[in-house]
Design a protein around this motif. Structure first.
Motif, short mmCIF file in Angstrom:
data_model
loop_
_atom_site.label_atom_id
_atom_site.label_comp_id
_atom_site.label_asym_id
_atom_site.label_seq_id
_atom_site.Cartn_x
_atom_site.Cartn_y
_atom_site.Cartn_z
N CYS A 132 0.83 -1.21 0.00
CA CYS A 132 0.00 0.00 0.00
C CYS A 132 0.86 1.26 0.00
O CYS A 132 0.52 2.25 -0.65
N THR A 133 1.97 1.23 0.72
CA THR A 133 2.87 2.38 0.73
C THR A 133 3.46 2.63 -0.65
O THR A 133 3.58 3.78 -1.08
N LEU A 134 3.80 1.56 -1.36
CA LEU A 134 4.35 1.71 -2.71
C LEU A 134 3.27 2.05 -3.74
O LEU A 134 3.49 2.85 -4.64
N GLY A 135 2.09 1.43 -3.62
CA GLY A 135 1.09 1.52 -4.67
C GLY A 135 0.09 2.63 -4.56
O GLY A 135 -0.50 3.04 -5.55
N ASP A 137 -0.83 6.55 -3.57
CA ASP A 137 -0.16 7.84 -3.45
C ASP A 137 -0.32 8.48 -2.07
O ASP A 137 0.61 9.06 -1.54
N ASP A 138 -1.50 8.39 -1.50
CA ASP A 138 -1.77 9.12 -0.26
C ASP A 138 -1.80 8.21 0.97
O ASP A 138 -2.38 8.56 1.97
N MET A 145 -2.84 4.07 7.37
CA MET A 145 -1.55 3.41 7.57
C MET A 145 -1.25 3.26 9.06
O MET A 145 -0.78 2.22 9.52
N ILE A 146 -1.53 4.30 9.82
CA ILE A 146 -1.30 4.24 11.26
C ILE A 146 -2.16 3.15 11.90
O ILE A 146 -1.69 2.37 12.74
#
Length: 158
Positions: A132-135, A137-138, A145-146
């Motif tokens: 998700c971090t790579l794919g 943008d936000d 994420m947290i």
């Protein structure tokens, strides 16, 4: 000349061609803009004429298509696929209810299988956070994420 939204609303110049004046009165123009193209649609009665133009001359740098790295496109493809979403949803349900299910239905010798499933959940959720971090943008340092990081870390306690 005066312009009021319709091409036909322009005032006539003296000595202009009456036919071109009639075409101006009967024509409306609509512009459809995307990041790379501008399309002017002029409609004359039932006819529609599309005139595509690019922004290159008017807006330098807008015409350039940004190449997305392969790791980003693959990460986005995996994270947004229905199979991966369904799989991680089922693992989330197990992560929420698995410990209670283990206590209700099994004895102590079966704990090793549940521990293995919990470790698999921990690994898959960590991979999901990286993808998700790579794919997306936000996603980096976002609220989701947290939440994902906190919930993955709490699996260690199980």
């Amino acid at each position: 000349e005066r312009y009021s939204g319709r091409i036909g609303s322009m005032s006539r110049r003296s000595g202009s061609n009456p036919l071109s004046s009639w075409v101006r009165r009967r024509t409306t123009a609509t512009e459809i803009s995307t990041p790379t193209h501008r399309i002017t649609v002029a409609s004359r009665g039932s006819q529609h004429v599309k005139r595509p133009t690019t922004f290159g001359a008017q807006h330098p740098g807008v015409n350039q298509v940004k190449q997305v790295p392969r790791r980003v496109s693959w990460s986005r493809y995996i994270v947004e696929s229905k199979v991966f979403t369904t799989f991680t949803t089922l693992l989330t349900v197990y992560a929420l209810c698995g410990g209670d299910l283990r206590l209700l239905t099994t004895n102590e010798p079966a704990d090793i299988y549940f521990d293995g499933l919990t470790i698999a959940c921990l690994i898959i959720f960590t991979v999901e956070i990286v993808l998700c971090t790579l794919g997306k943008d936000d996603y980096l340092l976002s609220f989701f994420m947290i939440l994902d990081v906190i919930s993955t870390v709490t699996l260690v306690l199980d």
